[in-house]
Scaffold this motif. Structure first.
Motif, PDB file in Angstrom:
ATOM      1  N   UNK A   1       0.797  -1.179  -0.248  1.00  8.32           N
ATOM      2  CA  UNK A   1      -0.028  -0.116  -0.095  1.00  8.32           C
ATOM      3  C   UNK A   1       0.769   1.255  -0.128  1.00  8.32           C
ATOM      4  N   UNK A   2       0.736   1.950  -1.062  1.00 11.66           N
ATOM      5  CA  UNK A   2       1.553   3.315  -1.091  1.00 11.66           C
ATOM      6  C   UNK A   2       2.885   3.429  -1.522  1.00 11.66           C
ATOM      7  N   UNK A   3       3.378   2.039  -1.662  1.00 13.24           N
ATOM      8  CA  UNK A   3       4.726   2.190  -2.334  1.00 13.24           C
ATOM      9  C   UNK A   3       4.940   2.367  -3.722  1.00 13.24           C
ATOM     10  N   UNK A   4       6.042   3.100  -4.098  1.00 14.15           N
ATOM     11  CA  UNK A   4       6.271   3.347  -5.408  1.00 14.15           C
ATOM     12  C   UNK A   4       5.924   2.405  -6.383  1.00 14.15           C
ATOM     13  N   UNK A   5       5.613   2.844  -7.836  1.00 10.80           N
ATOM     14  CA  UNK A   5       5.117   1.846  -8.793  1.00 10.80           C
ATOM     15  C   UNK A   5       6.298   1.906  -9.976  1.00 10.80           C
ATOM     16  N   UNK A   6       6.383   0.513 -10.617  1.00  9.16           N
ATOM     17  CA  UNK A   6       6.996   0.342 -11.839  1.00  9.16           C
ATOM     18  C   UNK A   6       5.828   0.411 -12.794  1.00  9.16           C
ATOM     19  N   UNK A   7       6.067   1.558 -13.874  1.00 12.31           N
ATOM     20  CA  UNK A   7       5.013   1.894 -14.856  1.00 12.31           C
ATOM     21  C   UNK A   7       5.435   1.115 -16.055  1.00 12.31           C
ATOM     22  N   UNK A   8       4.600   0.782 -16.810  1.00 11.67           N
ATOM     23  CA  UNK A   8       4.687   0.324 -18.382  1.00 11.67           C
ATOM     24  C   UNK A   8       3.749   0.451 -19.270  1.00 11.67           C
ATOM     25  N   UNK A   9       3.798   0.770 -20.400  1.00  4.46           N
ATOM     26  CA  UNK A   9       2.922   0.933 -21.396  1.00  4.46           C
ATOM     27  C   UNK A   9       3.070   1.903 -22.712  1.00  4.46           C
ATOM     28  N   UNK A  10       1.941   2.066 -23.364  1.00  2.00           N
ATOM     29  CA  UNK A  10       2.103   2.950 -24.580  1.00  2.00           C
ATOM     30  C   UNK A  10       1.059   3.665 -24.662  1.00  2.00           C
ATOM     31  N   UNK A  11       0.372   3.622 -26.129  1.00  2.00           N
ATOM     32  CA  UNK A  11      -0.765   4.301 -26.433  1.00  2.00           C
ATOM     33  C   UNK A  11      -1.592   3.586 -27.598  1.00  2.00           C
ATOM     34  N   UNK A  12      -2.823   3.779 -27.429  1.00  2.17           N
ATOM     35  CA  UNK A  12      -3.901   3.136 -28.335  1.00  2.17           C
ATOM     36  C   UNK A  12      -4.207   4.114 -29.359  1.00  2.17           C
ATOM     37  N   UNK A  13      -4.019   5.268 -29.425  1.00  2.00           N
ATOM     38  CA  UNK A  13      -4.360   6.166 -30.487  1.00  2.00           C
ATOM     39  C   UNK A  13      -3.361   5.996 -31.756  1.00  2.00           C
ATOM     40  N   UNK A  14      -3.929   6.333 -33.141  1.00  2.00           N
ATOM     41  CA  UNK A  14      -3.036   5.982 -34.351  1.00  2.00           C
ATOM     42  C   UNK A  14      -2.999   7.268 -34.929  1.00  2.00           C
ATOM     43  N   UNK A  15      -2.252   7.252 -35.955  1.00  2.00           N
ATOM     44  CA  UNK A  15      -2.354   8.419 -37.117  1.00  2.00           C
ATOM     45  C   UNK A  15      -3.719   8.148 -37.951  1.00  2.00           C
ATOM     46  N   UNK A  16      -4.049   8.986 -38.809  1.00  2.00           N
ATOM     47  CA  UNK A  16      -5.045   8.647 -39.679  1.00  2.00           C
ATOM     48  C   UNK A  16      -4.396   7.502 -40.717  1.00  2.00           C
ATOM     49  N   UNK A  17      -5.281   6.689 -40.962  1.00  2.00           N
ATOM     50  CA  UNK A  17      -5.067   5.563 -41.772  1.00  2.00           C
ATOM     51  C   UNK A  17      -3.543   4.941 -41.645  1.00  2.00           C
ATOM     52  N   UNK A  18      -3.428   4.793 -40.261  1.00  4.31           N
ATOM     53  CA  UNK A  18      -2.015   4.220 -39.780  1.00  4.31           C
ATOM     54  C   UNK A  18      -1.880   2.770 -39.630  1.00  4.31           C
ATOM     55  N   UNK A  19      -0.993   2.462 -38.923  1.00  3.32           N
ATOM     56  CA  UNK A  19      -0.739   0.935 -38.840  1.00  3.32           C
ATOM     57  C   UNK A  19      -1.364   0.490 -37.211  1.00  3.32           C
ATOM     58  N   UNK A  20      -1.458  -0.800 -37.150  1.00  4.86           N
ATOM     59  CA  UNK A  20      -2.150  -1.384 -36.080  1.00  4.86           C
ATOM     60  C   UNK A  20      -1.037  -1.720 -34.793  1.00  4.86           C
ATOM     61  N   UNK A  21       0.087  -1.567 -35.338  1.00  2.56           N
ATOM     62  CA  UNK A  21       1.371  -2.159 -34.382  1.00  2.56           C
ATOM     63  C   UNK A  21       1.849  -0.895 -33.373  1.00  2.56           C
ATOM     64  N   UNK A  22       1.882   0.161 -33.996  1.00  2.00           N
ATOM     65  CA  UNK A  22       2.536   1.317 -33.471  1.00  2.00           C
ATOM     66  C   UNK A  22       1.720   1.763 -32.346  1.00  2.00           C
ATOM     67  N   UNK A  23       1.998   1.541 -30.823  1.00  2.00           N
ATOM     68  CA  UNK A  23       1.510   2.090 -29.750  1.00  2.00           C
ATOM     69  C   UNK A  23       0.548   0.847 -29.165  1.00  2.00           C
ATOM     70  N   UNK A  24      -0.532   0.491 -29.933  1.00  2.00           N
ATOM     71  CA  UNK A  24      -1.231  -0.639 -29.333  1.00  2.00           C
ATOM     72  C   UNK A  24      -0.469  -1.725 -29.086  1.00  2.00           C
ATOM     73  N   UNK A  25       0.511  -2.347 -29.854  1.00  2.00           N
ATOM     74  CA  UNK A  25       1.212  -3.331 -29.344  1.00  2.00           C
ATOM     75  C   UNK A  25       1.866  -3.115 -27.927  1.00  2.00           C
ATOM     76  N   UNK A  26       2.525  -1.951 -27.746  1.00  2.00           N
ATOM     77  CA  UNK A  26       2.860  -1.694 -26.643  1.00  2.00           C
ATOM     78  C   UNK A  26       1.978  -1.803 -25.261  1.00  2.00           C
ATOM     79  N   UNK A  27       0.731  -1.187 -25.328  1.00  2.00           N
ATOM     80  CA  UNK A  27      -0.178  -1.516 -24.537  1.00  2.00           C
ATOM     81  C   UNK A  27      -0.501  -2.637 -24.087  1.00  2.00           C
ATOM     82  N   UNK A  28      -1.015  -3.589 -24.983  1.00  2.00           N
ATOM     83  CA  UNK A  28      -1.431  -4.945 -24.895  1.00  2.00           C
ATOM     84  C   UNK A  28      -0.005  -5.878 -24.405  1.00  2.00           C
ATOM     85  N   UNK A  29       1.086  -5.503 -24.860  1.00  2.00           N
ATOM     86  CA  UNK A  29       2.154  -6.112 -24.148  1.00  2.00           C
ATOM     87  C   UNK A  29       2.467  -5.882 -22.847  1.00  2.00           C
ATOM     88  N   UNK A  30       2.240  -4.600 -22.297  1.00  2.00           N
ATOM     89  CA  UNK A  30       2.515  -4.154 -20.937  1.00  2.00           C
ATOM     90  C   UNK A  30       1.414  -4.773 -20.129  1.00  2.00           C
TER      91      UNK A  30
END
Length: 434
Positions: free
Chosen positions: A82-111
């Motif tokens: 309780x209250x201890x510091x946290x190790x944080x991991x992640x990325x982002x789900x938003x994309x560029x217009x007509x972009x790719x499905x791996x950029x960002x989304x993979x990092x979120x799901x992997x985390x």
């Protein structure tokens, strides 16, 4: 045996974790999927909201504490102490217009899957980690709908005020705050824990790993980036009767700017600088009207700050020359300079150690692209990992990374964040507090 001596394989994802990586990745990428296999999912759009909900439901079903902060950053927290510091991991789900499905989304799901693998291993071993573990989906990393990019992570580290971020508007005049409210992700509860370190995995967006046959890239440094928003001002006129010599064509001035931005990079040795004009706003944008106003978004990138300084001086002189040539004027409406940064050396070494422990070849690399990890590196020890991109294709529907390489990234991410969490931990039977 102390936690520091815990064998590395204890953090290996289980076969079911790897199967779930692919299943969740496919599910989370249905919202915004394009017919050509890419992704069109702008930040705080309905599609973004749907993908966020998939993530939140998945985390909640596994007992992870889901929190959403005022700018829409989504956190999934496992709190062992309780209250201890946290190790944080992640990325982002938003994309560029007509972009790719791996950029960002993979990092979120992997985390998310790496977090589950670590939690399972910790429970099985009877260890209370020193640090808690959270995964994150950052808001508006891409900057395609709302400017600036890296918005959510910039607010998180205190580099951007939350109210200013929420007031930013897209081209339709909708503010980020309004857009987040519409999709139900303008939250009230942030992480509320100190961050002990940050880890992110991303597709490389280049050909280096693929060309060398290397499975894991460990990012050691970033390129600097100079970004300018240039307003070019002329006069509206009829494209038919107005004599050519009387025209003050802002788009003609912009054409000179675009060519010069490319020439500045081409005049440097190969690989020293990248440049672009990626966006133009033209007014009135009518076929029969000489444009009176053009806004150009200009970028120069290099690992060497002195190269960017030289480029900026040349560009300023060129703007004056183009204004005189075309009878227009100009204004630099916005300027931002992201300095080059080195990521945490010890965490980079740890990543290599983990990769070797699971039999994966790894190499040091730099990143030309911006990532949320660059924001976090300003306030906490940070590690950024790359997995290969087929053909180096990025911000394009043709992005692809093989299932085997996606799993390799999960292997290393789980090992890295597991080791980060266990620093100084103790076994339950040694009297550690729960």
């Amino acid at each position: 045996m102390s936690s520091a001596e815990a064998p590395l394989p204890m953090f290996r994802p289980r076969p079911e974790d790897k199967a779930e990586l692919h299943r969740l990745f496919d599910e989370i990428n249905r919202p915004g999927a394009t017919a050509r296999g890419g992704l069109h999912r702008l930040s705080a759009s309905a599609e973004d909201g749907a993908a966020r909900q998939v993530l939140c439901d998945w985390l909640a079903a596994r007992g992870v504490d889901v929190r959403v902060d005022p700018v829409g950053n989504v956190f999934g927290v496992i709190e062992w102490r309780k209250g201890a510091p946290v190790v944080l991991c992640g990325s982002h789900l938003d994309s560029q217009p007509t972009g790719g499905r791996y950029d960002g989304a993979y990092g979120v799901v992997c985390a998310a899957l790496a977090q589950q693998a670590v939690a399972h291993a910790v429970a099985r071993a009877g260890i209370t980690p020193a640090f808690n573990l959270a995964m994150v989906n950052w808001t508006n990393e891409e900057g395609a709908r709302f400017v600036p990019s890296l918005l959510g992570s910039s607010v998180f580290i205190g580099a951007l005020d939350a109210e200013d971020a929420l007031a930013v508007r897209d081209e339709a005049g909708i503010s980020l705050g309004e857009a987040l409210s519409r999709i139900g992700f303008k939250g009230t509860r942030g992480l509320d824990l100190d961050v002990a370190g940050y880890a992110e995995v991303h597709v490389e967006q280049g050909r280096g790993l693929e060309s060398s046959g290397t499975r894991i890239g460990v990012v050691r440094g970033t390129w600097a980036a100079l970004k300018l928003r240039v307003k070019l001002k002329g006069d509206q006129a009829h494209t038919g009767p107005t004599p050519m010599k009387d025209r003050r064509d802002a788009l003609l001035a912009a054409a000179h700017v675009i060519a010069e931005v490319r020439a500045i990079a081409d005049d440097e040795p190969a690989g020293v600088m990248h440049s672009s004009v990626g966006r133009l706003h033209v007014y009135p944008n009518s076929a029969n009207v000489v444009p009176s106003d053009v806004t150009a978004y200009v970028e120069f990138r290099s690992r060497q700050p002195e190269v960017l300084d030289r480029a900026e001086r040349r560009f300023a002189a060129s703007l004056n020359r183009f204004a005189a040539m075309t009878g227009t004027s100009f204004e630099i409406e916005d300027r931002s300079l992201r300095a080059p940064a080195g990521l945490d050396p010890a965490l980079g070494d740890l990543a290599h150690e983990v990769a070797a422990g699971v039999g994966l070849a790894s190499a040091d690399v730099d990143t030309v692209s911006g990532h949320d990890a660059i924001s976090l590196s300003q306030v906490t020890p940070t590690v950024l990992l790359f997995v290969p991109s087929a053909g180096g294709i990025a911000h394009n529907e043709g992005e692809y990374t093989s299932p085997e390489d996606l799993e390799a990234g999960l292997d290393v991410m789980a090992g890295v964040i597991g080791r980060m969490c266990l620093a100084g931990a103790a076994r339950e039977d040694e009297g550690a507090a729960a």
